[in-house]
Design an enzyme around this catalytic site. Structure first.
Site, PDB file in Angstrom:
ATOM      1  N   GLU A   1      69.582 -20.606 -22.837  1.00 22.25           N
ATOM      2  CA  GLU A   1      68.397 -20.585 -23.694  1.00 22.25           C
ATOM      3  C   GLU A   1      68.732 -20.459 -25.172  1.00 22.25           C
ATOM      4  O   GLU A   1      68.060 -21.024 -26.012  1.00 22.25           O
ATOM      5  CB  GLU A   1      67.474 -19.433 -23.271  1.00 22.25           C
ATOM      6  CG  GLU A   1      66.810 -19.710 -21.935  1.00 22.25           C
ATOM      7  CD  GLU A   1      66.025 -18.515 -21.429  1.00 22.25           C
ATOM      8  OE1 GLU A   1      65.265 -17.933 -22.209  1.00 22.25           O
ATOM      9  OE2 GLU A   1      66.192 -18.169 -20.249  1.00 22.25           O
TER      10      GLU A   1
ATOM     11  N   ASP B   1      67.814 -17.437 -18.201  1.00 20.30           N
ATOM     12  CA  ASP B   1      67.773 -16.041 -17.754  1.00 20.30           C
ATOM     13  C   ASP B   1      67.220 -15.905 -16.336  1.00 20.30           C
ATOM     14  O   ASP B   1      66.432 -16.719 -15.879  1.00 20.30           O
ATOM     15  CB  ASP B   1      66.886 -15.213 -18.698  1.00 20.30           C
ATOM     16  CG  ASP B   1      67.450 -15.182 -20.109  1.00 20.30           C
ATOM     17  OD1 ASP B   1      68.643 -15.496 -20.266  1.00 20.30           O
ATOM     18  OD2 ASP B   1      66.690 -14.847 -21.036  1.00 20.30           O
TER      19      ASP B   1
ATOM     20  N   ASP C   1      64.864 -14.263 -14.984  1.00 19.31           N
ATOM     21  CA  ASP C   1      63.551 -13.640 -14.835  1.00 19.31           C
ATOM     22  C   ASP C   1      62.527 -14.754 -14.681  1.00 19.31           C
ATOM     23  O   ASP C   1      62.879 -15.933 -14.605  1.00 19.31           O
ATOM     24  CB  ASP C   1      63.229 -12.700 -16.004  1.00 19.31           C
ATOM     25  CG  ASP C   1      63.285 -13.415 -17.341  1.00 19.31           C
ATOM     26  OD1 ASP C   1      63.417 -14.662 -17.364  1.00 19.31           O
ATOM     27  OD2 ASP C   1      63.198 -12.739 -18.384  1.00 19.31           O
TER      28      ASP C   1
ATOM     29  N   GLU D   1      60.309 -16.121 -16.634  1.00 12.60           N
ATOM     30  CA  GLU D   1      60.270 -17.155 -17.674  1.00 12.60           C
ATOM     31  C   GLU D   1      61.529 -18.015 -17.615  1.00 12.60           C
ATOM     32  O   GLU D   1      61.469 -19.238 -17.783  1.00 12.60           O
ATOM     33  CB  GLU D   1      60.107 -16.524 -19.050  1.00 12.60           C
ATOM     34  CG  GLU D   1      58.805 -15.732 -19.238  1.00 12.60           C
ATOM     35  CD  GLU D   1      57.543 -16.583 -19.144  1.00 12.60           C
ATOM     36  OE1 GLU D   1      57.587 -17.768 -19.528  1.00 12.60           O
ATOM     37  OE2 GLU D   1      56.511 -16.066 -18.657  1.00 12.60           O
TER      38      GLU D   1
ATOM     39  N   TYR E   1      72.309  -9.311 -26.725  1.00  8.93           N
ATOM     40  CA  TYR E   1      70.976  -9.865 -26.947  1.00  8.93           C
ATOM     41  C   TYR E   1      69.942  -8.780 -27.264  1.00  8.93           C
ATOM     42  O   TYR E   1      69.928  -7.730 -26.639  1.00  8.93           O
ATOM     43  CB  TYR E   1      70.551 -10.636 -25.698  1.00  8.93           C
ATOM     44  CG  TYR E   1      69.409 -11.558 -25.978  1.00  8.93           C
ATOM     45  CD1 TYR E   1      69.520 -12.500 -26.977  1.00  8.93           C
ATOM     46  CD2 TYR E   1      68.232 -11.465 -25.260  1.00  8.93           C
ATOM     47  CE1 TYR E   1      68.477 -13.336 -27.263  1.00  8.93           C
ATOM     48  CE2 TYR E   1      67.182 -12.304 -25.529  1.00  8.93           C
ATOM     49  CZ  TYR E   1      67.308 -13.238 -26.538  1.00  8.93           C
ATOM     50  OH  TYR E   1      66.269 -14.061 -26.817  1.00  8.93           O
TER      51      TYR E   1
ATOM     52  N   ARG F   1      66.508  -8.986 -27.236  1.00  4.18           N
ATOM     53  CA  ARG F   1      65.204  -8.960 -26.561  1.00  4.18           C
ATOM     54  C   ARG F   1      65.427  -8.638 -25.097  1.00  4.18           C
ATOM     55  O   ARG F   1      65.698  -9.509 -24.287  1.00  4.18           O
ATOM     56  CB  ARG F   1      64.493 -10.295 -26.742  1.00  4.18           C
ATOM     57  CG  ARG F   1      64.072 -10.539 -28.191  1.00  4.18           C
ATOM     58  CD  ARG F   1      63.197 -11.761 -28.342  1.00  4.18           C
ATOM     59  NE  ARG F   1      63.997 -12.958 -28.525  1.00  4.18           N
ATOM     60  CZ  ARG F   1      64.269 -13.517 -29.705  1.00  4.18           C
ATOM     61  NH1 ARG F   1      63.798 -12.974 -30.818  1.00  4.18           N
ATOM     62  NH2 ARG F   1      64.989 -14.602 -29.786  1.00  4.18           N
TER      63      ARG F   1
ATOM     64  N   HIS G   1      68.777  -9.081 -18.992  1.00  4.37           N
ATOM     65  CA  HIS G   1      69.927  -8.875 -19.869  1.00  4.37           C
ATOM     66  C   HIS G   1      70.454  -7.460 -19.745  1.00  4.37           C
ATOM     67  O   HIS G   1      69.919  -6.658 -19.017  1.00  4.37           O
ATOM     68  CB  HIS G   1      69.523  -9.130 -21.327  1.00  4.37           C
ATOM     69  CG  HIS G   1      68.980 -10.493 -21.565  1.00  4.37           C
ATOM     70  ND1 HIS G   1      67.633 -10.761 -21.579  1.00  4.37           N
ATOM     71  CD2 HIS G   1      69.603 -11.669 -21.797  1.00  4.37           C
ATOM     72  CE1 HIS G   1      67.445 -12.048 -21.794  1.00  4.37           C
ATOM     73  NE2 HIS G   1      68.628 -12.628 -21.930  1.00  4.37           N
TER      74      HIS G   1
END
Length: 777
Positions: free
Chosen positions: A9, A82, A84, A86, A288, A290, A333
């Site tokens: 991403e 990632d 998850d 999303e 990361y 976020r 993460h």
DNA sequence: CAGTGAGCGAGCTTCCGCTTGACTT
């Protein structure tokens, strides 16, 4: 011409991973989501099982076509977004949008960016988890339906251009309700009694011992009679209790806790924290930023341990694994930590260094041992009454993690009993006092939210995600629902009674209270919109709404429910509320009638108008009199809920004519950019010390002359041959102005020495690049 | 840059979550 294309991403992540994977792998990034719902007609076919219509986002067209080309050439495409909801959806959208052949596509995930973790991931590919993707589609479609069905209701019933959404509307609600609690708050007071005793220290020197009475008095008289009883009483140490205690370090940072601590310790706004963190991340200095995870990789734990042993010795080290307990965490993460735990500082801007240091300390401290404390409580009895004085102290026996880091709190009036060492007194000692004082203390109203404390609250409720906390705060301010402001406090008197040398001295003292710095306040529009939504859309505005739908999304992700079915169950009652509200509900404008204008007898009211809050003199739609009402905007700091009739009347006194200067009229008024003086079609701002209601003509003339002087200084150079061309001194340094357009002067040019020809050359090169669409005000 | 607010009523606005730029007149 590479065999393997890996898509992640973030471009910074791509760069790092490429180093681990070797020559056969090309690593590219999708820059987040590449497709989204169309804007037209909800982007969803509501009638047909909510079938989404996706389109490639305009800013991702180039990315997608490049990836498409590379994917065609590659033998295997690895989708490494990632792990998850999303991230899974991003992988699926890539599969669809790039027309990938499923046979040559692999889905992989990793939680930490280390060589072994990535190699392991490559060895264990899987296919896309369609259930998880469906959970994301349900989330996306639900948010679209809520936002795009409710917002237009607001346009019709309140004011155009307003917005509502699952997250933002609840965030505003928190702020509005807190404000109401504060306005309704009834302050009470009580008397707090403190004594300064005298005790001997180890060397027989007299030292002070501060103690507080275990009871507060409700009235001045009770406090007074207590002090009377203390006259001539003896004070006996009833007991001295020592207790060991320990304190443990906080877990390493997540997005939300980083924003909170950077706000408390460094004074950063949440947006500022994120942008500084982004730079550190891109420079490879932190992981990361976020994330909702407090997990540390084993590599990080080991290097932290080595660093701690090296800096402070082995007894300061303690390996800890933390568990997330926040609602709805997806943990794709690691926690936010330094990439290299051994680096306790970095190069970069001052802000980057300070934020890095904070992250380093918090991460290191999380792997350090507990602090060992000793708490002491002393009870001091009074011969003439049953109340007791209590003194408490705390001594750090072993500092442990406190050596590097101590978490702050939001509590403004935190007790300051940190590191107090009590004098060595013993049970049954008799001690005397220097003074005993009883001061009137007031109960504290609930605190207003700061950006960071609002983020904390949202996270606790499971509302919003790490990537959206900062944008949410920005959105509700941009929409005009909330403002971040400083507000001055007020002064109040309190009674203080002091017993000293057998005499009670009574004083009335003054204190400031209620001063606010960088706090979130609801605006009038925020309040009116909130009340309207709470009244008509209770389901969406419920603080638990997000948590409830998240449960549904989880069930979909487990494959136990169809996402279309879940949406259908939600949509039916929701859409009914939309329709009913459109049909039945009155327009909401928060109107309040203040009274009548003493001069004309016409009513004065305040309400939300098309352009914001306004005051109105006279009534609309009065066909007989044919007279239009007068309008005036409310000024910053004024509010529909609290404005008085007098303040509203003042608004109608502007614009005000002050007299004449150089044969031309001088008027004072308030415009979009604040109070101003107008003269000869020129405008001069009025400063804070003056008001357009009271400013005298002579002061206005001073302002006009001062402005003229300033304007003269702003001109660096003019040319007789070309009067339209000027070299001016602007906010960003010298520039050329010609025919109302501005031109940048190239770096290294002395503005004063420019000739007309040189100026014309600069102009020929074209104007300063035009600003792109910038809608936000 | 320095009000506006009805009236006629076109065509526009808007969500949340994932990610960086290009840009600060």
């Amino acid at each position: 011409m590479v065999d393997n294309l890996v898509i992640v991403e973030s471009p910074a992540k791509a760069k790092t991973i490429e180093k681990f994977l070797g020559k056969d792998f090309l690593v590219k990034s999708s820059f987040g989501h590449i497709r989204d719902l169309e804007k037209k007609d909800f982007g969803v076919d509501i009638e047909n099982d909510f079938k989404p219509r996706y389109t490639i986002s305009s800013d991702k067209k180039a990315v997608v076509s490049e990836l498409k080309k590379l994917a065609k050439e590659a033998k295997i495409v690895w989708l490494a977004s990632d792990e998850d909801r999303e991230g899974e959806a991003i992988a699926w959208h890539l599969l669809e949008a790039l027309n990938l052949d499923e046979k040559k596509t692999r889905r992989i995930v990793f939680h930490e960016i280390t060589k072994p973790a990535i190699q392991e991931a490559i060895k264990n590919p899987r296919t896309i988890d369609k259930n998880l993707v469906n959970a994301q589609q349900a989330r996306r479609v639900l948010d679209r339906l809520v936002g795009f069905e409710v917002s237009p209701v607001l346009w019709k019933k309140v004011k155009p251009q307003l917005s509502a959404g699952r997250v933002q509307s609840v965030a505003v609600r928190l702020i509005v309700e807190r404000e109401r609690e504060i306005l309704d708050f009834k302050t009470t007071s009580s008397y707090r009694v403190n004594a300064l005793f005298l005790a001997d220290d180890e060397n027989g020197q007299k030292v002070q011992l501060k103690a507080e009475l275990n009871k507060r008095f409700n009235s001045r008289d009770e406090a007074y009679s207590f002090l009377e009883k203390c006259k001539g009483a003896t004070f006996n140490v009833d007991d001295v209790v020592k207790k060991p205690a320990k304190r443990s370090p906080a877990p390493p940072f997540t997005t939300s806790t980083l924003q909170q601590e950077a706000s408390r310790k460094l004074g950063f706004s949440v947006a500022q924290t994120m942008s500084v963190a982004q730079r550190l991340y891109e420079a490879g200095k932190i992981t990361y930023m976020r994330t909702d995870s407090v997990n540390l990789s084993s590599l990080a734990i080991n290097t932290a341990k080595a660093k701690i042993n090296n800096l402070y010795g082995e007894k300061y080290s303690k390996t800890r694994q933390f568990k997330t307990n926040s609602k709805g965490a997806q943990e794709a993460h690691e926690a936010i930590r330094p990439t290299y735990m051994e680096n306790d500082s970095v190069s970069g801007t001052k802000q980057e260094q300070r934020l890095y240091e904070l992250i380093w300390k918090r991460s290191i401290a999380s792997q350090m041992s507990d602090a060992q404390l000793e708490k002491t409580n002393v009870n001091i009895g009074i011969s003439s009454t049953n109340e007791k004085f209590v003194a408490s102290g705390e001594v750090v026996k072993f500092d442990g993690f406190l050596k590097v880091y101590f978490e702050s709190t939001d509590d403004e009036e935190e007790k300051n009993n940190g590191d107090t060492l009590l004098p060595p007194i013993k049970k049954d000692d008799v001690i005397s006092f220097n003074s005993i004082s009883a001061a009137q203390r007031f109960s504290q109203r609930p605190p207003r939210y700061t950006e960071a404390s609002l983020v904390k609250k949202l996270e606790e409720q499971g509302i919003g995600r790490p990537s959206t906390y900062a944008p949410i705060i920005t959105t509700i301010q941009n929409r005009g629902y909330v403002v971040k402001e400083d507000r001055p406090g007020s002064e109040r008197e309190f009674i203080s009674l002091t017993l000293e040398k057998e005499k009670i001295n009574e004083q009335i003292l003054k204190e400031n209270y209620g001063y606010e710095r960088s706090k979130l306040f609801p605006t009038d529009i925020g309040m009116v919109v909130n009340d309207f939504l709470v009244k008509n859309f209770d389901m969406i505005m419920d603080y638990n709404f997000t948590a409830k739908v998240e449960e549904q999304f989880d069930i979909i992700a487990e494959g136990k429910e169809e996402w279309e079915k879940m949406l259908k169950t939600f949509y039916k009652p929701f859409h009914k509320q939309v329709e009913e509200t459109l049909e039945i509900s009155e327009k909401a404008n928060g109107e309040r009638i203040l009274g009548d204008d003493p001069q004309t007898g016409k009513p004065i009211s305040v309400k939300i108008g098309r352009y914001g809050p306004l005051a109105q003199l006279g009534e609309t739609g009065d066909a007989e009199s044919d007279e239009k009402p007068k309008f005036a905007s409310l000024q910053p700091g004024m509010s529909i809920g609290t404005i008085t009739l007098e303040e509203a009347l003042d608004l109608f006194k502007l614009p005000r004519e002050l007299g004449e200067y150089e044969g031309k009229k001088v008027t004072a008024a308030i415009g979009r950019f604040g109070p101003y003086i107008r003269h000869d079609n020129k405008f001069v701002s009025i400063g804070k010390d003056d008001s357009p209601l009271t400013i005298a003509l002579e002061n206005a003339i001073e302002l006009i002359e001062a402005k003229r002087e300033k304007d003269r200084k702003a001109v660096i150079k003019t040319f007789d041959e070309e009067p339209e061309l000027k070299v001016l001194n602007g906010r960003w340094g010298p520039y050329i102005s010609f025919n109302k357009k501005n031109y940048k002067i190239p770096k290294g040019t002395e503005a004063e020495n420019l000739t007309l020809d040189e100026c014309k050359k600069i102009i020929e090169k074209g104007p300063a690049p035009k600003k792109p669409k910038r809608k936000k005000k």
